[in-house]
Design a protein around this motif. Structure first.
Motif, PDB file in Angstrom:
ATOM      1  N   ALA A 261      94.362 114.006  47.797  1.00 12.83           N
ATOM      2  CA  ALA A 261      94.652 113.775  49.278  1.00 12.83           C
ATOM      3  C   ALA A 261      93.522 114.641  50.070  1.00 12.83           C
ATOM      4  N   LEU A 262      92.923 115.621  49.318  1.00 13.42           N
ATOM      5  CA  LEU A 262      91.689 116.398  50.347  1.00 13.42           C
ATOM      6  C   LEU A 262      90.487 115.569  50.383  1.00 13.42           C
ATOM      7  N   LYS A 263      90.510 114.331  49.825  1.00 10.41           N
ATOM      8  CA  LYS A 263      89.159 113.583  49.358  1.00 10.41           C
ATOM      9  C   LYS A 263      88.175 113.369  50.456  1.00 10.41           C
ATOM     10  N   SER A 264      88.911 113.114  51.718  1.00 11.49           N
ATOM     11  CA  SER A 264      88.299 112.973  52.775  1.00 11.49           C
ATOM     12  C   SER A 264      88.113 114.107  53.826  1.00 11.49           C
ATOM     13  N   ASP A 265      88.465 115.241  53.279  1.00  5.99           N
ATOM     14  CA  ASP A 265      88.286 116.494  54.243  1.00  5.99           C
ATOM     15  C   ASP A 265      86.912 116.827  54.469  1.00  5.99           C
ATOM     16  N   SER A 266      86.619 117.044  55.819  1.00  9.61           N
ATOM     17  CA  SER A 266      85.107 117.450  56.069  1.00  9.61           C
ATOM     18  C   SER A 266      84.569 118.440  55.267  1.00  9.61           C
ATOM     19  N   ASP A 267      85.220 119.812  55.312  1.00 10.29           N
ATOM     20  CA  ASP A 267      84.788 120.870  54.667  1.00 10.29           C
ATOM     21  C   ASP A 267      84.545 120.575  53.116  1.00 10.29           C
ATOM     22  N   VAL A 268      85.508 120.061  52.467  1.00  7.55           N
ATOM     23  CA  VAL A 268      85.334 119.600  51.043  1.00  7.55           C
ATOM     24  C   VAL A 268      84.267 118.790  50.727  1.00  7.55           C
ATOM     25  N   THR A 271      80.842 120.592  51.091  1.00  9.28           N
ATOM     26  CA  THR A 271      80.816 121.723  50.143  1.00  9.28           C
ATOM     27  C   THR A 271      80.436 120.892  48.862  1.00  9.28           C
ATOM     28  N   ILE A 272      80.832 119.725  48.682  1.00  8.13           N
ATOM     29  CA  ILE A 272      80.335 119.008  47.400  1.00  8.13           C
ATOM     30  C   ILE A 272      78.775 118.483  47.557  1.00  8.13           C
ATOM     31  N   ALA A 273      78.268 117.918  48.792  1.00  6.39           N
ATOM     32  CA  ALA A 273      77.231 117.547  48.888  1.00  6.39           C
ATOM     33  C   ALA A 273      76.224 118.818  49.136  1.00  6.39           C
ATOM     34  N   GLY A 274      76.420 119.839  49.690  1.00  9.02           N
ATOM     35  CA  GLY A 274      75.628 121.135  49.851  1.00  9.02           C
ATOM     36  C   GLY A 274      75.417 121.885  48.624  1.00  9.02           C
ATOM     37  N   ARG A 275      76.585 122.034  47.740  1.00 10.85           N
ATOM     38  CA  ARG A 275      76.420 122.937  46.594  1.00 10.85           C
ATOM     39  C   ARG A 275      76.739 122.490  45.266  1.00 10.85           C
ATOM     40  N   CYS A 276      77.480 121.356  45.152  1.00  8.95           N
ATOM     41  CA  CYS A 276      77.893 120.521  43.915  1.00  8.95           C
ATOM     42  C   CYS A 276      76.866 119.320  43.939  1.00  8.95           C
ATOM     43  N   PHE A 277      75.730 119.396  44.280  1.00 10.26           N
ATOM     44  CA  PHE A 277      74.807 117.912  44.560  1.00 10.26           C
ATOM     45  C   PHE A 277      74.489 117.341  43.314  1.00 10.26           C
ATOM     46  N   VAL A 278      74.553 118.443  42.243  1.00 11.01           N
ATOM     47  CA  VAL A 278      74.087 118.100  40.675  1.00 11.01           C
ATOM     48  C   VAL A 278      74.862 116.961  40.251  1.00 11.01           C
ATOM     49  N   GLN A 279      76.302 117.086  40.787  1.00 11.10           N
ATOM     50  CA  GLN A 279      77.328 116.291  40.336  1.00 11.10           C
ATOM     51  C   GLN A 279      76.974 114.548  40.843  1.00 11.10           C
ATOM     52  N   LEU A 280      76.395 114.735  41.853  1.00  8.74           N
ATOM     53  CA  LEU A 280      76.186 113.460  42.591  1.00  8.74           C
ATOM     54  C   LEU A 280      74.811 112.675  42.116  1.00  8.74           C
ATOM     55  N   GLU A 281      74.447 113.160  41.064  1.00  9.53           N
ATOM     56  CA  GLU A 281      73.130 112.285  40.233  1.00  9.53           C
ATOM     57  C   GLU A 281      73.821 111.020  39.612  1.00  9.53           C
ATOM     58  N   ASP A 282      75.183 111.343  39.128  1.00  9.54           N
ATOM     59  CA  ASP A 282      75.782 110.116  38.843  1.00  9.54           C
ATOM     60  C   ASP A 282      76.251 108.983  39.646  1.00  9.54           C
ATOM     61  N   PRO A 283      75.638 107.835  39.317  1.00  3.17           N
ATOM     62  CA  PRO A 283      75.710 106.815  40.141  1.00  3.17           C
ATOM     63  C   PRO A 283      77.214 106.499  40.652  1.00  3.17           C
ATOM     64  N   GLU A 284      77.987 106.507  39.615  1.00  5.67           N
ATOM     65  CA  GLU A 284      79.498 106.119  40.014  1.00  5.67           C
ATOM     66  C   GLU A 284      80.140 107.137  41.022  1.00  5.67           C
ATOM     67  N   ARG A 285      79.808 108.295  40.333  1.00  2.00           N
ATOM     68  CA  ARG A 285      80.684 109.465  41.485  1.00  2.00           C
ATOM     69  C   ARG A 285      79.827 109.462  42.827  1.00  2.00           C
ATOM     70  N   LEU A 286      78.638 109.366  42.935  1.00  2.00           N
ATOM     71  CA  LEU A 286      78.141 109.089  44.260  1.00  2.00           C
ATOM     72  C   LEU A 286      78.662 107.959  44.980  1.00  2.00           C
ATOM     73  N   HIS A 287      78.939 106.842  44.321  1.00  4.40           N
ATOM     74  CA  HIS A 287      79.529 105.622  45.135  1.00  4.40           C
ATOM     75  C   HIS A 287      81.107 106.194  45.461  1.00  4.40           C
ATOM     76  N   ILE A 288      81.614 107.040  44.756  1.00  2.00           N
ATOM     77  CA  ILE A 288      82.983 107.408  45.170  1.00  2.00           C
ATOM     78  C   ILE A 288      83.042 108.177  46.221  1.00  2.00           C
ATOM     79  N   PHE A 289      82.024 109.032  46.148  1.00  2.00           N
ATOM     80  CA  PHE A 289      81.734 110.385  47.091  1.00  2.00           C
ATOM     81  C   PHE A 289      81.352 109.404  48.719  1.00  2.00           C
ATOM     82  N   MET A 290      80.619 108.746  48.585  1.00  3.59           N
ATOM     83  CA  MET A 290      80.008 108.150  49.687  1.00  3.59           C
ATOM     84  C   MET A 290      81.147 107.243  50.477  1.00  3.59           C
ATOM     85  N   ASP A 291      81.840 106.778  49.544  1.00  9.49           N
ATOM     86  CA  ASP A 291      83.131 105.860  50.114  1.00  9.49           C
ATOM     87  C   ASP A 291      84.212 106.807  50.795  1.00  9.49           C
ATOM     88  N   ASN A 292      84.229 108.112  50.204  1.00  3.96           N
ATOM     89  CA  ASN A 292      84.967 109.197  50.767  1.00  3.96           C
ATOM     90  C   ASN A 292      84.605 109.698  52.176  1.00  3.96           C
TER      91      ASN A 292
END
Length: 342
Positions: A261-268, A271-292
């Motif tokens: 339910a917190l998937k579209s919270d701005s702080d969350v 935080t993922i973009a700024g700190r957990c960016f390594v996880q966004l090197e996965d194309p599928e996860r990046l797609h889900i993230f940008m969709d959120n």
């Protein structure tokens, strides 16, 4: 700039100093000297761009003197491919040579670069974390605030008595988890820490390759935070895990977050973009993230700012550009991408 000095590395070597370079934009990360040379010569993109710049700490010392090391905190612009704009580096080096010659250490150097346009002062959290990390690297004792922080995290003072725990003490504790009982004490204390300690602590741990046992605890804490819709506890867990040894556990918490339910919270999302960016090197996860990000309704600038931030990171850029051409996108994501070019 003289023909003999073409890089900062050469300037520092020519002045007879020992030196090391760190990125301090996202995580505090030591840069290998060969990597730094390749960055300086614009052979490779800067690996950790932030807001269109390279944020560097260069620590140097006169090998013949016993004084504390000097540090330059420098901010240089990057081009659209995230490569260093060498003209800015050259300008900085020229200013150093004009102000100091090759005497870049010693009393004459103090304060001479205070008004230099490329010099900046990191925020209090970053400065405390950097100071703590440097002392560990140089095998120097921690600050005077360390022992009191140790007492606090060992539950001997009461977790509500946080007011006397110094920020530098928290930083020293976070950077010395392998000392004494620090790791064990932190694991026992985590669930009892007030926000006033949890937030600065997570701002220190994001620079630490924490061990898997702590990441396991943080994964559980993060999942509890998701269930309780507690964004502060969740972002603290994400930040603290973001540079950990167990990146798979960090990925699990990111995935759980992006399906919550917190998937579209701005702080969350930030935080993922700024700190957990390594996880966004996965194309599928990046797609889900940008969709959120596209689903977020309240802050109109959130999607374009996160897109601009991530597209500059060399390991993410090709996947994000690939998303522009992907056909199976949600309507919200297609609209958000369309607005980038309107």
């Amino acid at each position: 700039m003289s023909d003999q000095i073409a890089t900062l590395g050469q300037l520092l070597d020519g002045a007879g100093t020992q030196w090391r370079a760190f990125d301090i934009g996202r995580h505090i990360t030591k840069l290998d000297k060969q990597q730094f040379l390749a960055i300086e010569q614009a052979q490779v993109p800067y690996p950790y761009p932030l807001a269109g710049h390279a944020w560097l700490a260069i620590q140097f010392w006169d090998a013949k003197a016993s004084k504390e090391p000097y540090v330059w905190f420098l901010k240089f612009p990057l081009d659209e491919q995230s490569k260093l704009v060498s003209a800015s580096r050259d300008h900085f080096a020229d200013m150093v040579i004009q102000a100091l010659g090759t005497e870049i250490t010693g009393e004459k150097a103090d304060g001479k670069l205070d008004n230099n346009p490329y010099v900046f002062t990191p925020n209090a959290n970053k400065l405390a974390a950097f100071n703590a990390q440097v002392k560990v690297l140089l095998k120097q004792p921690a600050s005077q605030y360390y022992e009191y922080a140790q007492l606090y995290f060992s539950a001997k003072l009461g977790f509500d008595n946080w007011q006397s725990v110094a920020l530098q003490g928290i930083a020293d504790f976070a950077l010395r988890l392998d000392n004494d009982q620090n790791l064990s004490n932190l694991q026992k204390a985590w669930a009892h820490l007030p926000l006033e300690v949890l937030q600065p602590l997570s701002a220190m741990l994001e620079h630490v390759a924490i061990p898997p046992t702590l990441s396991e605890l943080l994964l559980a804490q993060g999942q509890t935070a998701i269930n309780n819709s507690d964004t502060i506890a969740l972002t603290a867990a994400l930040r603290s895990m973001s540079k950990g040894q167990a990146q798979g556990l960090c990925a699990q918490l990111v995935d759980a977050t992006l399906n919550s339910a917190l998937k579209s919270d701005s702080d969350v999302l930030l935080t993922i973009a700024g700190r957990c960016f390594v996880q966004l090197e996965d194309p599928e996860r990046l797609h889900i993230f940008m969709d959120n990000c596209a689903q977020h309704q309240k802050i109109e600038a959130l999607f374009p700012s996160i897109f601009a931030d991530l597209v500059a990171i060399p390991t993410i850029r090709p996947h994000l550009l690939g998303l522009l051409r992907k056909e199976d996108r949600s309507e919200a994501l297609a609209r958000a991408i369309g607005r980038l070019f309107s």
